[in-house]
Scaffold this active site. Structure first.
Site, PDB file in Angstrom:
ATOM      1  N   ARG A  49       0.855  -1.201   0.000  1.00 48.35           N
ATOM      2  CA  ARG A  49       0.000   0.000   0.000  1.00 48.35           C
ATOM      3  C   ARG A  49       0.889   1.247   0.000  1.00 48.35           C
ATOM      4  O   ARG A  49       0.603   2.234  -0.648  1.00 48.35           O
ATOM      5  CB  ARG A  49      -0.950   0.004   1.206  1.00 48.35           C
ATOM      6  CG  ARG A  49      -1.657   1.347   1.395  1.00 48.35           C
ATOM      7  CD  ARG A  49      -2.912   1.299   2.252  1.00 48.35           C
ATOM      8  NE  ARG A  49      -2.787   0.468   3.438  1.00 48.35           N
ATOM      9  CZ  ARG A  49      -2.034   0.742   4.502  1.00 48.35           C
ATOM     10  NH1 ARG A  49      -1.323   1.845   4.548  1.00 48.35           N
ATOM     11  NH2 ARG A  49      -1.991  -0.099   5.527  1.00 48.35           N
ATOM     12  N   TYR A 102     -18.398  15.200 -15.205  1.00 46.45           N
ATOM     13  CA  TYR A 102     -18.722  13.770 -15.263  1.00 46.45           C
ATOM     14  C   TYR A 102     -19.676  13.446 -14.101  1.00 46.45           C
ATOM     15  O   TYR A 102     -19.469  13.904 -12.977  1.00 46.45           O
ATOM     16  CB  TYR A 102     -17.421  12.956 -15.172  1.00 46.45           C
ATOM     17  CG  TYR A 102     -17.645  11.525 -14.819  1.00 46.45           C
ATOM     18  CD1 TYR A 102     -18.429  10.701 -15.634  1.00 46.45           C
ATOM     19  CD2 TYR A 102     -17.116  10.975 -13.656  1.00 46.45           C
ATOM     20  CE1 TYR A 102     -18.661   9.387 -15.296  1.00 46.45           C
ATOM     21  CE2 TYR A 102     -17.343   9.657 -13.318  1.00 46.45           C
ATOM     22  CZ  TYR A 102     -18.120   8.867 -14.145  1.00 46.45           C
ATOM     23  OH  TYR A 102     -18.362   7.567 -13.805  1.00 46.45           O
ATOM     24  N   ASP A 175      -9.133  18.056 -14.555  1.00 47.19           N
ATOM     25  CA  ASP A 175      -9.364  16.669 -14.952  1.00 47.19           C
ATOM     26  C   ASP A 175      -9.022  16.581 -16.438  1.00 47.19           C
ATOM     27  O   ASP A 175      -9.731  17.125 -17.287  1.00 47.19           O
ATOM     28  CB  ASP A 175     -10.828  16.295 -14.675  1.00 47.19           C
ATOM     29  CG  ASP A 175     -11.119  14.832 -14.984  1.00 47.19           C
ATOM     30  OD1 ASP A 175     -10.440  14.261 -15.864  1.00 47.19           O
ATOM     31  OD2 ASP A 175     -12.036  14.268 -14.364  1.00 47.19           O
ATOM     32  N   LYS A 200      -9.378   5.464 -19.073  1.00 48.13           N
ATOM     33  CA  LYS A 200      -9.766   5.958 -20.389  1.00 48.13           C
ATOM     34  C   LYS A 200      -8.555   5.965 -21.330  1.00 48.13           C
ATOM     35  O   LYS A 200      -7.956   4.944 -21.537  1.00 48.13           O
ATOM     36  CB  LYS A 200     -10.426   7.337 -20.219  1.00 48.13           C
ATOM     37  CG  LYS A 200     -11.502   7.363 -19.107  1.00 48.13           C
ATOM     38  CD  LYS A 200     -12.659   6.492 -19.432  1.00 48.13           C
ATOM     39  CE  LYS A 200     -13.680   6.204 -18.345  1.00 48.13           C
ATOM     40  NZ  LYS A 200     -13.689   6.857 -17.085  1.00 48.13           N
TER      41      LYS A 200
HETATM   42  C1  PLP Z   1     -13.796  12.966 -16.963  1.00 43.53           C
HETATM   43  C2  PLP Z   1     -13.830  11.839 -15.978  1.00 43.53           C
HETATM   44  N1  PLP Z   1     -13.258  11.988 -14.774  1.00 43.53           N
HETATM   45  C3  PLP Z   1     -13.281  11.011 -13.854  1.00 43.53           C
HETATM   46  C4  PLP Z   1     -13.901   9.799 -14.098  1.00 43.53           C
HETATM   47  C5  PLP Z   1     -13.940   8.762 -13.020  1.00 43.53           C
HETATM   48  O1  PLP Z   1     -12.998   7.757 -13.271  1.00 43.53           O
HETATM   49  P1  PLP Z   1     -13.187   6.218 -12.858  1.00 43.53           P
HETATM   50  O2  PLP Z   1     -14.385   5.700 -13.585  1.00 43.53           O
HETATM   51  O3  PLP Z   1     -11.885   5.591 -13.285  1.00 43.53           O
HETATM   52  O4  PLP Z   1     -13.375   6.197 -11.375  1.00 43.53           O
HETATM   53  C6  PLP Z   1     -14.490   9.585 -15.335  1.00 43.53           C
HETATM   54  C7  PLP Z   1     -15.155   8.299 -15.631  1.00 43.53           C
HETATM   55  O5  PLP Z   1     -15.866   8.159 -16.589  1.00 43.53           O
HETATM   56  C8  PLP Z   1     -14.461  10.623 -16.294  1.00 43.53           C
HETATM   57  O6  PLP Z   1     -15.046  10.485 -17.510  1.00 43.53           O
END
Ligand code: PLP
Length: 380
Positions: A49, A102, A175, A200
């Site tokens: 961890r 999101y 992000d 992604k």
């Molecule tokens: C722009 C964006 N940020 C954060 C996330 C969250 O990521 P995770 O699904 O890996 O937890 C997503 C998921 O679709 C996303 O599209």
């Protein structure tokens, strides 16, 4: 010596392994490490961890690609976000968030962080004045933006918002999931922390869930590292290895995603069965100029409004064959979805609700003519 992006993607943090010369970082699938004496762990490794060599390789590579001193890999994008919030904020603080974030990010703020005492205000991140107006002087700790946003592909001017956030004593968090570090490097534009769902484009093959934070400042980075260990939502060794494997081709994949998306956006634009096409590469997109200034290219995500309304949008999603009907994005295969009923269902009834006639495409790297033919039959 500084290297180009693709060289860093293939080599940063990935020197051949010292003992055997293994060219690929091994998967250190271990929870613990033998110590030479009490209090003398080998090379600092005591428990996975706290530290794991496979995760370290990924973290070093992520830091190099985003241009920050500290990179950290998490179990998911949301785990990374949660760790960041709890490291940077305390109950009573306030955060400005995108008004089309999101859905899962919105849910984290609305259903989890708010209960814990963190207030938030949604603002249109493409409107610098709206973000400035949403800041509560002395209380706002983070200005949080996505750019492009999910799913409406709004564009935030990172450099302008960095100035606004810093004037107010707040951090700018970007992000960067939709762009990937190949297309956009927020730290160079003034951001303090970059967030990724590595699930992604960074991983790129729809085979692993993960998240990342890269800090612009070493002090903040070490604070985040402390919380990564203290909260425990780390990326596992095999997941880190898969993500690193994907990263090596990030640059070539993104170029093909962009090539295909440009062709598809041009095809959809003006199609009789399609209303508005939302793609930052189209000159009609209100954020086109800012995107051109801060992004290398415009990415693989396209959203569009179905001319026949919500039922038509649902029908298009159901009829697509090569475009797989699925949540998520950024993999080599093309995906289609209905944000209102799928990824963004958690925003229904909130200020972040998305239009019912919206269809979102994650354009993959298949032969583009096949993708165009599939859309033609799906549009009906
Ligand atoms: C722009 C964006 N940020 C954060 C996330 C969250 O990521 P995770 O699904 O890996 O937890 C997503 C998921 O679709 C996303 O599209």
């Amino acid at each position: 010596m500084s290297h180009g992006f693709d060289t860093l993607a293939i080599h940063a943090g990935q020197d051949p392994e010292a003992r055997t010369g293994a060219v690929i970082p091994p998967i250190y699938q271990t929870s613990t490490y033998a110590q030479d004496a009490v209090g003398a762990p080998r090379q600092g490794y005591e428990y996975s961890r706290s530290g794991n060599p496979t995760r370290d390789a990924l973290q070093e590579c992520l830091a190099a690609l985003e241009g920050g001193p500290v990179g950290l890999a998490f179990a998911s994008g949301l785990a990374a976000e949660d760790t960041l919030l709890r490291a940077a904020c305390k109950p009573g603080d306030h955060v400005v968030i995108p008004d089309d974030a999101y859905g899962g990010t919105y849910r984290l703020f609305a259903k989890v962080a708010e209960r814990w005492g963190l207030a938030y205000t949604p603002a249109k991140v493409s409107d610098v004045d709206a973000v400035r107006a949403a800041i509560r002087p002395g209380v706002t700790r983070i200005v949080w933006v996505e750019t492009p946003t999910n799913p409406l592909l709004g564009i935030a001017d990172i450099a302008a918002l960095a100035a606004v956030a810093h004037d107010a004593g707040a951090l700018l968090v970007v992000d960067n999931t939709f762009a990937s570090p190949y297309l956009q490097q927020p730290i160079a534009l003034g951001a303090d922390v970059v967030v990724h769902s590595t699930t992604k484009y960074v991983g790129g093959h729809s085979d692993v869930v993960g998240g990342a934070l890269v800090a612009a400042d070493r002090g903040l980075g070490e604070e985040l590292r402390f919380h990564q260990n203290a909260m425990g939502a780390v990326n596992g060794p095999f997941d880190a290895w898969l993500t690193l494997r994907g990263i090596k081709t990030l640059g070539v994949r993104m170029d093909r995603h962009c090539d295909n998306a440009e062709r598809i956006a041009a095809y959809l634009d003006g199609h009789a069965k399609v209303g508005q096409v939302i793609y930052p590469g189209l000159p009609s997109h209100p954020g086109h100029e800012v995107a051109a200034k801060q992004m290398r290219r415009f990415g693989g995500m396209i959203s569009f409004r179905a001319a026949g309304g919500e039922e038509h949008a649902v029908e298009i999603c159901n009829q697509a064959k090569l475009f797989v009907l699925a949540e998520s994005l950024g993999g080599v295969e093309s995906l289609i979805e209905h944000p209102g009923r799928m990824t963004h269902a958690s925003a229904a009834g909130s200020p972040l609700e998305v239009p019912g006639d919206l269809v979102r495409l994650s354009v993959g790297i298949e032969t583009v003519d096949d993708l165009l033919a599939d859309l033609e039959q799906a549009l009906g």
